[in-house]
Structure formats: C-alpha cells, structure tokens
Design an enzyme around this catalytic site. Structure first.
Site, PDB file in Angstrom:
ATOM      1  N   ASP A 274       0.852  -1.189   0.000  1.00 48.14           N
ATOM      2  CA  ASP A 274       0.000   0.000   0.000  1.00 48.14           C
ATOM      3  C   ASP A 274       0.892   1.245   0.000  1.00 48.14           C
ATOM      4  OD1 ASP A 274      -2.356   1.437  -0.098  1.00 48.14           O
ATOM      5  OD2 ASP A 274      -2.800   1.272   2.040  1.00 48.14           O
ATOM      6  N   GLY A 310      -1.791   5.236   3.327  1.00 46.21           N
ATOM      7  CA  GLY A 310      -0.809   4.396   2.658  1.00 46.21           C
ATOM      8  C   GLY A 310       0.403   4.182   3.542  1.00 46.21           C
TER       9      GLY A 310
END
Length: 383
Positions: A274, A310
C-alpha cells in the site's frame, strides 16, 4: 524474454532448498539442480551460495521513489518498475486511488499502454482500482467528494479505458448497487475485494457469497471487530477469502499479524505494501492522488487530519518484518509475497520456482536484501 543460468544457488523450491543451478530459457524456468553448465551459450550469474527465491508480487501499491500512480506518465511507470525491481519485486499491480471519472479513465489508459510497451524493471500485470465505489464513513485517504455509487456504465468505461487490464478492484459492501457490480466484475475476470467499509457482518457475508474473494488491507479502514458486531473483519477472517496485510509496524500490531495468519492459514495471506510515492525516500511532504501527505518517522498521514494514508513500506522490508513478527522461517512466509498473489489473480505461470514457470527470480543476501532481480530471464536489477 531472455535466457540465463544462475549457478551455485540455494534455490527455494516450494519449502525445500535445492543446492545448484537454475536455468531460464526464453523467459521460463527449464532446469533446476545439479547439471552441467555451458558458460559459452548462456549468460551466467553466480549466486555464490546465496538464497534464490521467487520474485515478489505487489498487488497493492500507489507508488514509490517520488512517483505517485495517480500522476504517473508511462516514463514514470517505467522508472517506478526499476525502483520496485531493486526491492525484489518482479511484477505488480499499480493501484489507482479514487479520483475524478475522467482522470481515472486517463490513468487506466496510460497504465495499459505502459503494460503493453513493457518496462525495464518489474512487470506490470494489470491494474488495481481502489475505488471509486466505496463508503464515506471509512474512506481513509479517499477524497469524499469523489466517492460514487456503484455504476455498471462507469465500470464499463473503466474496463474499456484499461483495455481489459483491470485485474483487481476494492469495493465497499454497503455501496449502493454493489451486488450487481460484484457479479459484473466476476463476469469480466476482475477480483472483487471488500474494503473501506463499515458494512455489518451479514452484508459482508452476502457479498462474499456473491463473489467477493479478497479483503483489502484487513483491519484497516474497516469497522472494528466486536463480540456482538463482527463487522467486515469478522466476515473476512471467518470466510475462505484472501486477506491483504500491511506489515509495516504501523498498520497492524505484530500480534494482529500473527492472529490473521493463524486464523486465515498460509494460503490466504497477501502481503502488500500500500506504498505511496514516499517509499524509499525520507520523511517530508508528499502527494497521494489529490491528497497532501506528511511522512513522520516513516509513517504517512493526511496533512488535513492525521489519518494514516498508505505506507512507506517496500516488499523486501515486508518480508523481513513478517519473519520478525511471526518468528517463522523464510521458506514458511515467502508464499505471502509470491504464490498467494499469483493464485488470487489466477496466474498459473508465476509465484514459485518450478520448471515451466516464468523466470521471475530474486537472489537475496544473508540479510534478505535483494542483490539481483530477474524478470522472465532478464536481469532488471543488480546491486
């Protein structure tokens, strides 16, 4: 596609190590073991007793090394592929963050063109769309004003723009019209993954029964697990779907990582990064799609409200963290970065070292740092 031989390696085949050589002919593995090497015919890499493992596959990344997928050109994607190769990644799905319809169509087309032309580093396998059919309550770093109700017409636009290269899509089970969307994704061989959701347990199970086969960064951007309200987490853990995990030490406590693996079993764990454009770089200010991000001590957060946005994780670091968090051996956890990803995407040619599989290989030193990365027999990174 290229041909070469890796010699003197400690080659991980399944969970066993084979001492010897590995031959790749025309991009595919042709021989493994103790055989005579003709150094005049093929390029030779001496592994010098180092560990040779399958190349890592990252199915959920928003960028790295200063490049944000939502702003990336074909040249940027090529540069990103080379950065990922240095982290042991041999293939990946660029993940598009929720954006305007026009911007996403443009990005899908750009990534499809980059995939078609090929890259100098890691191979682009297709595209992961994280949104726009999500829920506002658990939007995470998704811009609220760009979240949409499920739309078959819009997904048709996205598929056409991508030249049928969307392979994976994160959706919220409570999003209006989601059942029809899941069925349509299945018809078009796109993995439906539930995430960014506050949907209750029953609604999530209903979507799983309809065809959802994965959960996006499980435990993160989801309703909490409660003994009376199991939520998406309970549905993901109890069912047979895959579960993405971010092993950066910020998103999941090591005890939760161990719990997920224990409950799901080794075959259903998908280690992802991510990652955002800050991966591989120092603390500072960055972008994630339309968002302003600040990275403090390696932790990426929205400037606006401090929401985690993220990660700065790379796949080689994820491998090291998995071993550290679980206390297990390399041969036990390697499938979390390789074979399971190939399986969820339905790729029979990747994810393990075996005769006939793609020659996607990483040579690791004794600290598990990549020293050489090979994609279909082509050296794409050497330290």
């Amino acid at each position: 596609m290229s041909s070469l031989i890796i010699t003197n390696g400690k080659i991980l085949v399944g969970k066993e190590y084979v001492e010897g050589n590995l031959e790749i002919i025309n991009g595919a593995i042709s021989r493994i073991g103790d055989f005579q090497v003709d150094r005049n015919k093929l390029k030779v890499i001496d592994a010098n007793g180092q560990v040779v493992v399958p190349g890592f596959i990252d199915i959920h990344t928003h960028g790295g090394n200063g490049i944000d997928i939502n702003h990336a050109s074909k040249d940027d994607l090529n540069k990103l592929s080379k950065f990922f190769a240095s982290c042991g990644v041999t293939s990946f799905l660029p993940a598009i963050l929720t954006d305007t319809h026009e911007t996403m169509c443009k990005l899908l087309s750009e990534i499809a063109d980059a995939k078609e032309e090929g890259t100098d580093g890691s191979e682009i396998l297709g595209i992961h769309m994280e949104g726009p059919f999500l829920c506002v309550q658990y939007k995470g770093a998704m811009p609220e004003y760009l979240i949409q109700d499920s739309s078959i017409e819009n997904i048709k636009d996205y598929i056409n723009s991508s030249k049928n290269n969307i392979k994976y899509m994160t959706i919220s089970p409570e999003n209006k019209g989601v059942e029809e969307l899941v069925a349509y994704l299945r018809e078009n061989n796109i993995v439906a993954s539930m995430g960014h959701t506050g949907a209750d347990y029953n609604k999530c199970l209903s979507c799983i029964n309809a065809g959802v086969t994965s959960s996006t960064h499980v435990f993160n951007a989801m309703g909490t697990l409660h003994q009376h309200r199991p939520s998406a987490i309970g549905a993901a853990l109890e069912s047979d779907i895959y579960s993405e995990i971010i092993c950066d030490g910020f998103h999941l406590h090591p005890g939760i990582v161990r719990l997920i693996i224990k409950v799901k079993g080794d075959e259903k764990i998908l280690a992802i990064t991510d990652s955002i454009m800050a991966a591989g770089l120092s603390d500072g200010e960055y972008k994630l799609g339309v968002n302003d991000i600040v990275v403090k001590e390696g932790d990426a957060q929205l400037v606006s409200d401090g929401t985690r946005a993220g990660s700065t994780l790379t796949m080689d670091r994820a491998l090291i963290n998995l071993i550290k968090f679980t206390g297990r051996k390399l041969e036990d956890v390697i499938r979390f970065l390789t074979k399971n990803q190939a399986n969820v995407l339905g790729l029979d040619n990747k994810g393990e070292i075996a005769v006939g599989k793609d020659g996607d290989i990483v040579i690791l030193d004794n600290k598990l740092t990549p020293i050489c990365t090979v994609v279909k027999g082509k050296i794409v990174y050497e330290r």
